[in-house]
Design a protein around this motif. Structure first.
Motif: not given
Length: 256
Positions: A139-143
């Motif tokens: 899981x990746x959140x970069x905006x």
């Protein structure tokens, strides 16, 4: 999903879909013995965690990196395959590679002055015959409005000591029959939805090389937006082995 409850709590403000809790893998599932057949030894596996957090230049929240990962001390090839899935540095021990991956992610987040988040998890699932299935989620959140989850299966043949590709388990010349059966299973999957008409019309069937030889079915896994909207998560199409007789190699069918 593999992302544990501890991870899910930190995602509430970012992701409306909650993660499902799973037990921590202490060791690989033991293969079931079949009459007159000697199964390959189970995998030796060591689980470890990496938790890193940016400690400077934070705004409302600090960027973080968390991983619940696996090391296979007797199978360096499997270690390398999993690190490739995670896009971690190659040529080093699993824990060091995951550490470096996390530090690189946090360095980018600090430079951007954003509270980004990356979560990784790997777990050994039961596989068919001499195959162990490792389920990897990221899981990746970069905006943006939400983060992105990806899910990847790694099928490890314990007898051959190598990762299996989909082409390795299908009999030569039988790919059309396999995908015909997959499309039939996809249609059944669509019919199982309340919004089957809009789902079937707007999200046609597509092929994938992301598969798992589970004990009861062959699973085709798709990433978000591949065959359905984001609300579908990472969809799975399940193919019955009974319908794959004469399509898959005999050693990758139950009872062989």
């Amino acid at each position: 999903m593999l992302l544990r409850q501890a991870f899910a709590l930190s995602l509430v403000s970012l992701l409306a879909l909650s993660a499902c809790e799973r037990k921590k893998p202490a060791e690989a599932p033991q293969p079931s013995a079949q009459a007159g057949r000697v199964t390959a030894p189970a995998l030796a596996v060591q689980a470890f965690k990496v938790e890193l957090q940016a400690d400077s230049q934070c705004r409302e929240r600090c960027a973080e990196f968390k991983a619940e990962w696996l090391h296979f001390p007797q199978q360096p090839g499997l270690d390398a395959a999993l690190l490739m899935v995670a896009e971690a540095p190659a040529g080093m021990a699993a824990q060091e590679a995951i550490q470096r991956l996390g530090k690189s992610f946090l360095a980018d987040a600090v430079e951007a002055r954003e509270g980004w988040q990356q979560l990784l998890a790997a777990e050994v699932d039961a596989g068919l015959n001499d195959v162990s299935v490792i389920d990897v989620e990221s899981y990746s959140y970069t905006g943006g409005a939400h983060g992105m989850t990806t899910a990847t299966y790694v099928n490890w043949d314990r007898r051959l000591n190598r990762v299996l590709k989909l082409a390795d388990v299908i009999l030569p010349g039988h790919e059309p029959a396999f995908w015909s059966e997959a499309q039939r299973a996809h249609q059944a999957w669509v019919r199982g939805h309340d919004d089957a008409a809009s789902l079937g019309a707007g999200w046609p069937f597509g092929k994938t090389d992301n598969f798992a030889l589970k004990p009861d079915v062959l699973v085709l896994k798709y990433q978000p937006y591949a065959i359905g909207p984001y609300s579908e998560g990472t969809p799975e199409i399940r193919l019955d082995y009974a319908r794959l007789a004469g399509v898959l190699r005999p050693e990758y069918l139950p009872g062989r």
